[in-house]
Design an enzyme around this catalytic site. Sequence first.
Site, mmCIF file in Angstrom:
data_model
loop_
_atom_site.group_PDB
_atom_site.id
_atom_site.type_symbol
_atom_site.label_atom_id
_atom_site.label_comp_id
_atom_site.label_asym_id
_atom_site.label_seq_id
_atom_site.Cartn_x
_atom_site.Cartn_y
_atom_site.Cartn_z
ATOM 1 C CB CYS A 135 -41.002 -53.417 -103.939
ATOM 2 S SG CYS A 135 -42.311 -52.825 -102.837
ATOM 3 C CD GLU A 206 -38.749 -55.306 -100.698
ATOM 4 O OE1 GLU A 206 -39.147 -55.482 -99.525
ATOM 5 O OE2 GLU A 206 -39.298 -54.510 -101.477
#
Length: 218
Positions: A135, A206
């Site tokens: 992230c 993600e």
Amino acid sequence: MMSLTQTLIEQAEPHWAEYVQHPFVEQLAAGTLPETSFRHYLKQDYLYLFQYTRMFALAMYKSENFAQMETARGMAEAVLSEIDLHIAYCREWGISEAELFATEESAACIAYTRYVLDCGISGTLAELYAAVAPCMLGYAEIGKRIGAQPPVPGNPYQAWIDTYAAEDFQQVAVDFSAFFDSLCQDLTPAQQAKIAHIFTTATRMEVAFWDMGLHCRM
């Protein structure tokens, strides 16, 4: 010599490229992303940030010395500050705080955040940070890349781009990489393999999060 984070990114291909060059990101950079997609992403990202903060609270518990605790505390404080900015930013996009509170988590958000928390609860501090790393590192790479491009006149997403291209966010990512590399320097080959697997899995998560935002999936 290649750093651990660079090695993990390389080992996470082709998923890493799918993440940092996702159509959501490219459309955002071009200013062509549908506003409904961006609003959906903003609401889900708020819910993600709530769980993200819990991850760093867990990292404090998992810490083995005060230096590690201080790193986790600093990360948690940074995310808490980001949440205040996120709420204000959402308001600019017509999303009230009450609407954020009432938003239901998407399947992608649940899968991603609970995976990271599970890595932290059942594994080591290094395993928790391996799940968190994509992230921070990915957003830094995205921000640096598209922030270096000539701004698109009238791009409604320029403020988002500026946030992650900003020097302070870029420095946080650099500091995190150095800390993570140091944390993992004495791992055995088997432990390194597990770290790589977690990092790649979180990178895939993600990609799924961008998919969720682009297609407004719940």
